[in-house]
Scaffold this motif. Structure first.
Motif, PDB file in Angstrom:
ATOM      1  N   ILE A  33      31.019  15.682   4.126  1.00  0.00           N
ATOM      2  CA  ILE A  33      29.761  16.121   4.727  1.00  0.00           C
ATOM      3  C   ILE A  33      28.679  15.075   4.521  1.00  0.00           C
ATOM      4  O   ILE A  33      27.778  14.924   5.341  1.00  0.00           O
ATOM      5  N   LEU A  34      28.780  14.294   3.439  1.00  0.00           N
ATOM      6  CA  LEU A  34      27.855  13.185   3.211  1.00  0.00           C
ATOM      7  C   LEU A  34      27.907  12.197   4.370  1.00  0.00           C
ATOM      8  O   LEU A  34      26.872  11.699   4.831  1.00  0.00           O
ATOM      9  N   TRP A  35      29.092  11.898   4.848  1.00  0.00           N
ATOM     10  CA  TRP A  35      29.284  10.991   5.989  1.00  0.00           C
ATOM     11  C   TRP A  35      28.614  11.571   7.235  1.00  0.00           C
ATOM     12  O   TRP A  35      27.959  10.842   7.989  1.00  0.00           O
ATOM     13  N   HIS A  36      28.749  12.869   7.462  1.00  0.00           N
ATOM     14  CA  HIS A  36      28.121  13.516   8.618  1.00  0.00           C
ATOM     15  C   HIS A  36      26.602  13.350   8.569  1.00  0.00           C
ATOM     16  O   HIS A  36      25.960  13.058   9.592  1.00  0.00           O
ATOM     17  N   ILE A  37      26.025  13.562   7.384  1.00  0.00           N
ATOM     18  CA  ILE A  37      24.574  13.419   7.227  1.00  0.00           C
ATOM     19  C   ILE A  37      24.146  11.991   7.519  1.00  0.00           C
ATOM     20  O   ILE A  37      23.152  11.745   8.220  1.00  0.00           O
ATOM     21  N   MET A  38      24.894  11.031   7.009  1.00  0.00           N
ATOM     22  CA  MET A  38      24.558   9.629   7.223  1.00  0.00           C
ATOM     23  C   MET A  38      24.705   9.236   8.691  1.00  0.00           C
ATOM     24  O   MET A  38      23.879   8.488   9.237  1.00  0.00           O
ATOM     25  N   LYS A  39      25.730   9.742   9.349  1.00  0.00           N
ATOM     26  CA  LYS A  39      25.907   9.469  10.781  1.00  0.00           C
ATOM     27  C   LYS A  39      24.715  10.007  11.571  1.00  0.00           C
ATOM     28  O   LYS A  39      24.245   9.361  12.530  1.00  0.00           O
ATOM     29  N   TYR A  40      24.226  11.172  11.177  1.00  0.00           N
ATOM     30  CA  TYR A  40      23.089  11.774  11.879  1.00  0.00           C
ATOM     31  C   TYR A  40      21.844  10.898  11.736  1.00  0.00           C
ATOM     32  O   TYR A  40      21.172  10.585  12.726  1.00  0.00           O
ATOM     33  N   TYR A  41      21.539  10.503  10.504  1.00  0.00           N
ATOM     34  CA  TYR A  41      20.389   9.629  10.294  1.00  0.00           C
ATOM     35  C   TYR A  41      20.553   8.326  11.065  1.00  0.00           C
ATOM     36  O   TYR A  41      19.597   7.793  11.645  1.00  0.00           O
ATOM     37  N   SER A  42      21.764   7.800  11.069  1.00  0.00           N
ATOM     38  CA  SER A  42      22.019   6.519  11.706  1.00  0.00           C
ATOM     39  C   SER A  42      21.750   6.558  13.201  1.00  0.00           C
ATOM     40  O   SER A  42      21.320   5.563  13.802  1.00  0.00           O
ATOM     41  N   GLN A  43      21.981   7.691  13.824  1.00  0.00           N
ATOM     42  CA  GLN A  43      21.732   7.823  15.254  1.00  0.00           C
ATOM     43  C   GLN A  43      20.251   7.715  15.589  1.00  0.00           C
ATOM     44  O   GLN A  43      19.882   7.420  16.724  1.00  0.00           O
ATOM     45  N   TYR A  44      19.395   7.951  14.617  1.00  0.00           N
ATOM     46  CA  TYR A  44      17.952   7.797  14.798  1.00  0.00           C
ATOM     47  C   TYR A  44      17.457   6.428  14.320  1.00  0.00           C
ATOM     48  O   TYR A  44      16.251   6.188  14.266  1.00  0.00           O
ATOM     49  N   GLY A  45      18.389   5.565  13.941  1.00  0.00           N
ATOM     50  CA  GLY A  45      18.015   4.220  13.550  1.00  0.00           C
ATOM     51  C   GLY A  45      17.772   4.007  12.076  1.00  0.00           C
ATOM     52  O   GLY A  45      17.285   2.948  11.673  1.00  0.00           O
ATOM     53  N   PHE A  46      18.130   4.988  11.261  1.00  0.00           N
ATOM     54  CA  PHE A  46      17.984   4.859   9.817  1.00  0.00           C
ATOM     55  C   PHE A  46      19.354   4.507   9.224  1.00  0.00           C
ATOM     56  O   PHE A  46      20.256   5.344   9.193  1.00  0.00           O
ATOM     57  N   HIS A  47      19.487   3.273   8.740  1.00  0.00           N
ATOM     58  CA  HIS A  47      20.798   2.769   8.319  1.00  0.00           C
ATOM     59  C   HIS A  47      20.861   2.385   6.840  1.00  0.00           C
ATOM     60  O   HIS A  47      21.925   1.989   6.368  1.00  0.00           O
ATOM     61  N   ASP A  48      19.753   2.466   6.128  1.00  0.00           N
ATOM     62  CA  ASP A  48      19.667   1.978   4.747  1.00  0.00           C
ATOM     63  C   ASP A  48      19.634   3.179   3.797  1.00  0.00           C
ATOM     64  O   ASP A  48      18.632   3.900   3.722  1.00  0.00           O
ATOM     65  N   PHE A  49      20.727   3.393   3.071  1.00  0.00           N
ATOM     66  CA  PHE A  49      20.878   4.595   2.261  1.00  0.00           C
ATOM     67  C   PHE A  49      20.913   4.277   0.774  1.00  0.00           C
ATOM     68  O   PHE A  49      21.527   3.292   0.346  1.00  0.00           O
ATOM     69  N   VAL A  50      20.249   5.123   0.003  1.00  0.00           N
ATOM     70  CA  VAL A  50      20.334   5.090  -1.456  1.00  0.00           C
ATOM     71  C   VAL A  50      20.871   6.448  -1.887  1.00  0.00           C
ATOM     72  O   VAL A  50      20.229   7.478  -1.645  1.00  0.00           O
ATOM     73  N   ILE A  51      22.057   6.460  -2.485  1.00  0.00           N
ATOM     74  CA  ILE A  51      22.723   7.718  -2.806  1.00  0.00           C
ATOM     75  C   ILE A  51      22.691   7.947  -4.309  1.00  0.00           C
ATOM     76  O   ILE A  51      23.157   7.105  -5.094  1.00  0.00           O
ATOM     77  N   CYS A  52      22.131   9.077  -4.712  1.00  0.00           N
ATOM     78  CA  CYS A  52      22.009   9.438  -6.126  1.00  0.00           C
ATOM     79  C   CYS A  52      23.292  10.137  -6.568  1.00  0.00           C
ATOM     80  O   CYS A  52      23.613  11.230  -6.086  1.00  0.00           O
ATOM     81  N   LEU A  53      24.006   9.510  -7.488  1.00  0.00           N
ATOM     82  CA  LEU A  53      25.295  10.021  -7.925  1.00  0.00           C
ATOM     83  C   LEU A  53      25.229  10.570  -9.342  1.00  0.00           C
ATOM     84  O   LEU A  53      24.332  10.241 -10.117  1.00  0.00           O
ATOM     85  N   GLY A  54      26.208  11.405  -9.680  1.00  0.00           N
ATOM     86  CA  GLY A  54      26.332  11.954 -11.016  1.00  0.00           C
ATOM     87  C   GLY A  54      27.752  12.433 -11.242  1.00  0.00           C
ATOM     88  O   GLY A  54      28.636  11.665 -11.611  1.00  0.00           O
ATOM     89  N   TYR A  55      27.988  13.705 -10.944  1.00  0.00           N
ATOM     90  CA  TYR A  55      29.297  14.328 -11.130  1.00  0.00           C
ATOM     91  C   TYR A  55      30.354  13.630 -10.280  1.00  0.00           C
ATOM     92  O   TYR A  55      30.198  13.475  -9.074  1.00  0.00           O
ATOM     93  N   LYS A  56      31.428  13.179 -10.936  1.00  0.00           N
ATOM     94  CA  LYS A  56      32.551  12.506 -10.269  1.00  0.00           C
ATOM     95  C   LYS A  56      32.066  11.410  -9.303  1.00  0.00           C
ATOM     96  O   LYS A  56      32.542  11.278  -8.171  1.00  0.00           O
ATOM     97  N   GLN A  57      31.141  10.596  -9.791  1.00  0.00           N
ATOM     98  CA  GLN A  57      30.549   9.559  -8.937  1.00  0.00           C
ATOM     99  C   GLN A  57      31.571   8.569  -8.398  1.00  0.00           C
ATOM    100  O   GLN A  57      31.408   8.022  -7.303  1.00  0.00           O
ATOM    101  N   TYR A  58      32.653   8.360  -9.152  1.00  0.00           N
ATOM    102  CA  TYR A  58      33.659   7.382  -8.729  1.00  0.00           C
ATOM    103  C   TYR A  58      34.293   7.763  -7.392  1.00  0.00           C
ATOM    104  O   TYR A  58      34.749   6.887  -6.650  1.00  0.00           O
ATOM    105  N   VAL A  59      34.333   9.050  -7.070  1.00  0.00           N
ATOM    106  CA  VAL A  59      34.916   9.491  -5.800  1.00  0.00           C
ATOM    107  C   VAL A  59      34.100   8.934  -4.638  1.00  0.00           C
ATOM    108  O   VAL A  59      34.647   8.454  -3.636  1.00  0.00           O
ATOM    109  N   VAL A  60      32.779   8.978  -4.759  1.00  0.00           N
ATOM    110  CA  VAL A  60      31.903   8.448  -3.707  1.00  0.00           C
ATOM    111  C   VAL A  60      32.021   6.929  -3.649  1.00  0.00           C
ATOM    112  O   VAL A  60      32.124   6.340  -2.558  1.00  0.00           O
TER     113      VAL A  60
END
Length: 258
Positions: A33-60
């Motif tokens: 679902i994180l990918w879906h959110i990023m794809k949505y923002y990207s369609q509006y021209g927002f391509h620079d993401f900072v993702i706050c990680l914690g639990y099982k961060q290695y998966v991301v």
């Protein structure tokens, strides 16, 4: 403009899935679902993401490190230790993955990514909800009113932070959820000026409590009301609802071709 995504929580209300992976990595249509959110923002021209990680961060981190393996056809030449990526389309994203601590609260996570933001406004949302909000309209609204923070608000009977909003879209108060509520709620998809960091003390700061309450009391929190689709993914039932929308081809947040 950077987009900050909160993706470090435990996701305890959807533990059927989150015991294996962070909730933002739970898949809808075989993509997190994180990918879906990023794809949505990207369609509006927002391509620079900072993702706050914690639990099982290695998966991301592993997902983005091996992004082509998740999104493209590949040929492995084992004898020559080579990998060929086919149709290697990639989104025009810059993704900064930040360890914001295992037990850090939401406000603390935002505070920790301050060095990656600098003295600029930024967008922020939670890593477990999708919608069809007009992000360009949201940004213009924020720039026009000149206040510290803008929050997308939705009128859905959900257990989220509840708002009192006046006729000028100024949020007069913010309080925690109540099971009897059916009011305008915090839908995420915010725009925040860098002054927001002065409201965040340390890792124990819950963004939805004192910071938002203080902003509301000072008249610095504005509401961008969204009447369209909005859905978080707190439970297995909500996950199934999103999956059904995706499989039916009727997902309102899918505004991209591929």
């Amino acid at each position: 403009m950077k987009v900050v995504l909160l993706a470090g929580g435990f996701g305890s209300r959807i533990s059927e899935q989150s015991h294996l992976k962070p909730k933002p990595m739970i898949e809808i249509g075989e993509k997190p679902i994180l990918w879906h959110i990023m794809k949505y923002y990207s369609q509006y021209g927002f391509h620079d993401f900072v993702i706050c990680l914690g639990y099982k961060q290695y998966v991301v981190k592993e997902f983005f490190a091996d992004y082509f393996l998740h999104t493209s056809d590949v040929t492995f030449d084992l004898a020559n230790n080579k990998m060929e990526v086919h149709n290697n389309y990639a989104e025009p994203w810059k993704v900064t993955l930040v360890d914001t601590g295992l037990n850090t609260m939401t406000g603390g996570r935002i505070k920790r990514i301050q060095p990656y933001i600098g003295n600029e406004p930024f967008m922020m949302t939670y890593g477990d909800g999708v919608c069809d909000v007009d992000l360009k309209g949201l940004l213009k609204f924020h720039q026009d009113h000149g206040k510290t923070a803008t929050m997308t608000t939705v009128n859905i009977a959900q257990l989220k932070g509840v708002l009192d909003i006046d006729e000028g879209d100024v949020v007069r108060s913010f309080r925690e959820k109540d099971e009897a509520d059916n009011s305008l709620i915090n839908g995420g998809f915010m725009v925040l000026n860098p002054e927001i960091f002065s409201y965040l003390k340390d890792d124990t700061t819950v963004f939805e409590k004192e910071p938002l309450q203080s902003l509301a009391a000072e008249g610095q929190l504005m509401s961008f009301h969204h009447n369209g689709f909005w859905q978080c993914m707190d439970t297995q039932r909500e996950m199934k609802k999103l999956e059904d929308l995706w499989q039916s081809g009727q997902a309102p947040w899918k505004i991209w071709e591929k």
